[in-house]
Structure formats: C-alpha cells, structure tokens
Design an enzyme around this catalytic site. Sequence first.
Site, PDB file in Angstrom:
ATOM      1  CG  ASP A 236      -7.380  -3.408  -1.789  1.00 44.84           C
ATOM      2  OD1 ASP A 236      -7.950  -2.467  -1.223  1.00 44.84           O
ATOM      3  OD2 ASP A 236      -6.147  -3.561  -1.800  1.00 44.84           O
TER       4      ASP A 236
ATOM      5  CG  HIS B 170      -5.561  -2.772   1.403  1.00 44.72           C
ATOM      6  ND1 HIS B 170      -4.988  -2.560   0.174  1.00 44.72           N
ATOM      7  CD2 HIS B 170      -4.962  -1.889   2.246  1.00 44.72           C
ATOM      8  CE1 HIS B 170      -4.082  -1.596   0.256  1.00 44.72           C
ATOM      9  NE2 HIS B 170      -4.050  -1.171   1.512  1.00 44.72           N
TER      10      HIS B 170
ATOM     11  CB  SER C 289      -0.978  -0.067   1.178  1.00 44.51           C
ATOM     12  OG  SER C 289      -2.020   0.845   0.995  1.00 44.51           O
TER      13      SER C 289
HETATM   14  N1  LIG Z   1      -7.905   3.323   9.265  1.00 47.34           N
HETATM   15  C1  LIG Z   1      -7.819   1.946   9.333  1.00 47.34           C
HETATM   16  C2  LIG Z   1      -7.200   1.322   8.095  1.00 47.34           C
HETATM   17  C3  LIG Z   1      -5.725   1.436   7.959  1.00 47.34           C
HETATM   18  C4  LIG Z   1      -5.194   0.408   6.990  1.00 47.34           C
HETATM   19  O1  LIG Z   1      -5.923  -0.289   6.328  1.00 47.34           O
HETATM   20  N2  LIG Z   1      -3.886   0.296   6.934  1.00 47.34           N
HETATM   21  C5  LIG Z   1      -3.292  -0.696   6.083  1.00 47.34           C
HETATM   22  C6  LIG Z   1      -2.414  -0.044   5.076  1.00 47.34           C
HETATM   23  S1  LIG Z   1      -3.384   1.035   4.060  1.00 47.34           S
HETATM   24  C7  LIG Z   1      -2.246   1.819   3.042  1.00 47.34           C
HETATM   25  O2  LIG Z   1      -1.157   2.112   3.288  1.00 47.34           O
HETATM   26  C8  LIG Z   1      -2.513  -1.674   6.941  1.00 47.34           C
HETATM   27  O3  LIG Z   1      -1.553  -2.276   6.503  1.00 47.34           O
HETATM   28  N3  LIG Z   1      -2.981  -1.848   8.170  1.00 47.34           N
HETATM   29  C9  LIG Z   1      -2.330  -2.695   9.155  1.00 47.34           C
HETATM   30  C10 LIG Z   1      -2.928  -4.051   9.293  1.00 47.34           C
HETATM   31  O4  LIG Z   1      -2.483  -4.760  10.200  1.00 47.34           O
HETATM   32  O5  LIG Z   1      -3.793  -4.438   8.486  1.00 47.34           O
HETATM   33  C11 LIG Z   1      -7.092   1.535  10.581  1.00 47.34           C
HETATM   34  O6  LIG Z   1      -6.638   2.421  11.301  1.00 47.34           O
HETATM   35  O7  LIG Z   1      -7.014   0.337  10.862  1.00 47.34           O
END
Ligand SMILES: N[C@@H](CCC(=O)N[C@@H](CSC=O)C(=O)NCC(=O)O)C(=O)O
Length: 280
Positions: free
Chosen positions: A225, A258, A149
């Site tokens: 996603d 995602h 991401s």
């Molecule tokens: N706001 C939400 C979502 C944050 C989120 O989905 N983060 C992703 C990366 S998105 C793009 O860079 C991520 O990798 N999250 C960590 C995980 O463990 O999935 C939130 O705060 O959760």
Amino acid sequence: MAALSLISEHRCFEGEQRFYAHESRECATEMRFSVYLPPQARMRPVPVLYYLAGLTCTEETFMTKAGAQRLAAELGLMLVAPDTSPRKNRIPGDDAAWDFGLGAGFYVDATQDPWSRHYRMYSYVTRELPEIAKSLGGLADRQGIFGHSMGGHGALVCALRNPAQYRSVSAFAPIAAPSRCPWGEKAFTGYLGPDRTHWMAHDASALAAARRYENPILIDQGTEDGFLAEQLKPQEFETACRRSGTPLELRFQKGYDHGYYFISTFMADHLRHHARYLGA
Ligand SMILES: N[C@@H](CCC(=O)N[C@@H](CSC=O)C(=O)NCC(=O)O)C(=O)O
C-alpha cells in the site's frame, strides 16, 4: 425522520440492492446512501453493518466493488453505505482538492466555517443513519461498522466512541493516527480548527489508548500500500490498543495495495468477523 426517495432498486442474491436520497436532518441538505437488504429482511429484522468508504468514493463504491452482497445474503446482514460527504449545497472551494471537501468529509462534525453547517458526517453516521436502518428493518441492538482508509478511520472512531452502539468494528487500511499524518492534519485543521486538543475525539489511536473496546478489532493492511508509511500508521493504533488492553488482530497482507482488489479479497473474513459479534 424525513421521507426516503428511492433512486434505484435491484434484485441481488435474492435480496435487494437499493440506492436512496433524502433530506438529512444532521447535514441540513440532501444525502445519499446505499443499502443491501438480505432475503431474511423480508421475514424479520436483521443485524446492520455500516461501511464507510474512503477519499473520492460515493455511496456506490462499496456496493459495486467490494463483492460483499453474496455472503451478506447468506449471513442475513443488512449493509448500509453512506456517501463520503454532502454534495448538494456547494461550498466555494469544496472541489479544489480530492482529499478535502467533496468526497472527503472525514466522518467528523465540522466546527469551522464554512463547513460546519453541512459537514456533520459523524452525527449523520452515528445518529441519523441508524434511525433510517431501523426503519428499513435493521436491529438497533445489533449494529457493527467497518470501512476503508478515511472510512476505516471513521469506523474505528464511531465504534470507540460508542461501544454500546457498535458491537463490532473492523477496517481495511485505516488512517489510524489522523492527528499525525498529512491527510488527517489537513482535514482536521480545515474542519475542526488548528487547536489539536479538539482533534483527539476523532483520532482512533488517541481513543484506543484511553479506553478499552471489549470485542476484538480486525484490521487488514496491504504491505504494498503506497499510503502505508506516510498516511496510515497502523502500528500507532496497535501500540494504543496494547496500552488500553483492547484486543486487536492487525494482519499485514503481503503483496496487496490500497485498492478494492485488496478489500474484496478479505471481505469475507470481515463479514464473518461482524456476523460473529452481531449474532447473524
Ligand atoms: N486521488 C486518487 C486516489 C484516491 C484514492 O485512492 N481513494 C481511495 C481511498 S484513499 C483514503 O481514503 C479509494 O477508495 N478510491 C476508490 C477506488 O475505487 O479505489 C483518485 O482520485 O483516484
């Protein structure tokens, strides 16, 4: 290079999982990163693979969720994962949103106040971390980079701008055209200012269109996603690669979202991709 402070160390697949803090030269504050040292690193220098994580992540996320260490131990790959922003010297408003500021450094060198003093993640990743990896037994001439991401964006940009430094690059669901999506527009405006011409050096699609990267790039993207259409835009990167003749394998993985269940499913393919070009 400033001294590294070992936070914790854990035996893992006969290698060592370590977490470090240090005073960063580039970020002018404390930074944290994690490193997996495969068992081979006790005997000889090993290839290094950097992983850049996404929004809201830390230096722990990849090492605890992606399931990469077992195969890295087999392949003899060192894994290095930095935090996603400086955190020690707080800036007013740095925690006002989850997609800007803390946990959202976007792997750029900020030029705008008040971010420019500490938010220098591009130089931290491309200059300082390699010096550290070398001091831990990494081979300077066998480095690869991947990410997810926001970190997929960062990995593509680091490799496309420094093809001699990074022999291999891959990404999971990267923000592939950040100048043309809400996450990227917000971050680049805040860190780099409103003049879009300054954004192009940090836009993977602009970079890929301008210059051919020799080794094939691997990208995996889940079809379910929720960020795909509005934020990620892998087709724009595909078009850019076609323009420069950059070899790209863009794989749409049916049913995947995602998150780290998606990433861990295809992790082995990415590690083997890097091992092939790093001679691991
Ligand atoms: N706001 C939400 C979502 C944050 C989120 O989905 N983060 C992703 C990366 S998105 C793009 O860079 C991520 O990798 N999250 C960590 C995980 O463990 O999935 C939130 O705060 O959760």
